[in-house]
Every structure is written in structure tokens, then in C-alpha cells.
Design a protein around this motif. Structure first.
Motif, short mmCIF file in Angstrom:
data_model
loop_
_atom_site.label_atom_id
_atom_site.label_comp_id
_atom_site.label_asym_id
_atom_site.label_seq_id
_atom_site.Cartn_x
_atom_site.Cartn_y
_atom_site.Cartn_z
N LYS A 222 1.13 -1.23 -0.04
CA LYS A 222 0.08 0.03 -0.12
C LYS A 222 0.63 1.41 0.23
O LYS A 222 0.06 2.22 -0.19
CB LYS A 222 -0.58 -0.01 1.68
N TYR A 223 2.08 1.06 0.21
CA TYR A 223 2.72 2.10 0.80
C TYR A 223 3.51 2.19 -0.72
O TYR A 223 4.35 3.49 -0.65
CB TYR A 223 4.13 2.23 1.58
N MET A 224 3.98 1.42 -1.72
CA MET A 224 4.56 1.65 -3.11
C MET A 224 4.03 3.27 -4.50
O MET A 224 6.16 3.70 -3.81
CB MET A 224 4.16 0.89 -3.84
N GLU B 179 7.22 8.46 -5.10
CA GLU B 179 7.88 9.36 -4.70
C GLU B 179 8.80 10.56 -4.39
O GLU B 179 9.47 11.18 -4.91
CB GLU B 179 5.87 9.99 -5.13
N MET B 180 9.13 9.16 -3.46
CA MET B 180 9.97 10.04 -2.34
C MET B 180 11.40 9.91 -3.07
O MET B 180 12.45 10.37 -3.13
CB MET B 180 9.62 9.52 -0.88
N SER C 3 9.33 -8.21 6.59
CA SER C 3 9.41 -8.14 5.10
C SER C 3 8.10 -7.94 4.37
O SER C 3 7.12 -7.78 5.03
CB SER C 3 9.74 -10.27 4.94
N GLY C 4 8.09 -7.70 2.89
CA GLY C 4 7.01 -7.19 2.64
C GLY C 4 7.49 -7.07 1.19
O GLY C 4 8.18 -7.70 0.36
N ASN C 5 6.27 -6.84 0.56
CA ASN C 5 5.87 -7.21 -1.15
C ASN C 5 7.09 -5.77 -1.87
O ASN C 5 7.74 -5.88 -3.16
CB ASN C 5 4.95 -6.21 -1.82
N ILE C 6 7.36 -4.50 -0.71
CA ILE C 6 7.89 -3.77 -1.42
C ILE C 6 9.37 -3.83 -0.56
O ILE C 6 9.79 -3.41 0.11
CB ILE C 6 7.96 -1.79 -1.28
#
Length: 177
Positions: free
Chosen positions: A99-101, A106-107, A124-127
Motif C-alpha cells: 500500500k506504500y508503493m 515519489e519519495m 518482510s513485505g512486497n516492497i
């Protein structure tokens, strides 16, 4: 701020201000492990009973330490150094939820890493955000990856930051954990 193509990764790119050098302390430590391993192995021949538990233990210990010393000597005695300040740079990865992708992209592209952002790093996570950060916080390289089944694929190019931007990344990373 300089960039590389998206296909390159943070660990394979080269930057003119970054160099891999042999770490003197790592070299000495690896050599000591190697020497202790050789001495332990050679001492097995000084024991009268070659089939004793002590003899076998020293042989296993010596062989293990010898192999660890060789491994450390050739693969772990290098360090990444930021040349203008001579500071050692460390590589690390921070994981985020999918959800933070967009916010993370942008950052990274803008070079602004606010410490008040409500981003939570995870185990762990997707990003995945790969970061090379110098210990003096004067240099940082950042790249984002997204998990696509079985592998992480780059979604941004490698971005390089120096001075204030690099210290802002360090502050952001400490806040995310």
C-alpha cells in the motif's frame, strides 16, 4: 542526485565516489582464524593417540576454522567506502507493505524523505528498499523493488544522495523501524 537505468541494481552499480577496499581489520581477523585453524589441525599430529576424542575434536575444529578463515579472507574482508569522507558504507534492506508503493516511489524520485511520514517498515513485505548508507550519513544510494512471484524486480532506478539528503534518508530509516 544521479540515476542509473532501472535494470541495474544498487549492488551492481558503480559510483565514482564509492570504492570497494580491503578492510585491514577484516583481513587481520580472517588471518587469525586461519592461523588458529591450521595450528589446531597440525596439533592433532602431536597427540600420541590419533584416534582419541581430543585428536578428532582438534581435527574438526581446525578444519572448520580453516574453512571459515578462507571464506572470510576472500569474501568478507572487503568494505564499501565513500571516498570524499573515507566513511564505510553499509548495505541494508527495509521492507514495506504494498500500500506504500506510490508514496515510496515519489519519495525516492523526488529525493525528499520526511520523518513525519506514517510508513512502517516490516520484517518482510512486497516492497523492498535497498539502501547503501555511509556511517557519517553523507552518502546514500536508494532503490525500490517489488515482489513479483519468486523474485524482487526493480521499480525505480538507483538514486544517489549526498550531504543533507543522505542524512534525511538516515532519519527516515530510523523512524520507519
Amino acid at each position: 542526485m544521479a540515476t542509473q537505468t532501472v535494470n541495474t541494481t544498487i549492488l551492481t552499480t558503480s559510483h565514482p565516489d564509492i570504492a570497494k577496499r580491503t578492510s585491514l581489520s577484516g583481513l587481520i581477523f580472517s588471518s587469525l582464524i586461519l592461523l588458529v585453524g591450521v595450528l589446531a589441525f597440525v596439533s592433532t599430529f602431536e597427540i600420541a593417540d590419533h584416534s582419541s576424542t581430543l585428536s578428532m575434536g582438534l581435527m574438526v575444529l581446525g578444519s572448520g576454522m580453516f574453512l571459515i578463515g578462507i571464506f572470510r579472507l576472500f569474501w568478507k574482508s572487503k568494505e564499501v567506502v565513500y571516498l570524499p569522507t573515507g566513511s564505510v558504507a553499509r548495505e541494508k534492506s527495509v521492507f514495506f507493505d504494498l500500500k506504500y508503493m506510490e508514496q515510496l516511489k515519489e519519495m525516492v524520485k523526488s529525493g525528499t524523505f520526511p520523518t513525519d511520514a506514517n510508513l512502517k517498515g516490516e520484517a518482510s513485505g512486497n516492497i523492498r528498499m535497498d539502501v547503501v548508507l555511509s556511517e557519517d550519513k553523507k552518502f546514500a544510494a536508494v532503490q525500490l523493488f517489488q515482489f513479483v512471484p519468486y523474485t524482487y524486480n526493480p521499480i525505480t532506478s538507483v538514486q544517489y544522495f549526498t550531504n543533507g539528503e543522505a542524512s534525511a534518508i538516515a532519519a527516515f530509516l530510523s523512524k520507519c523501524r
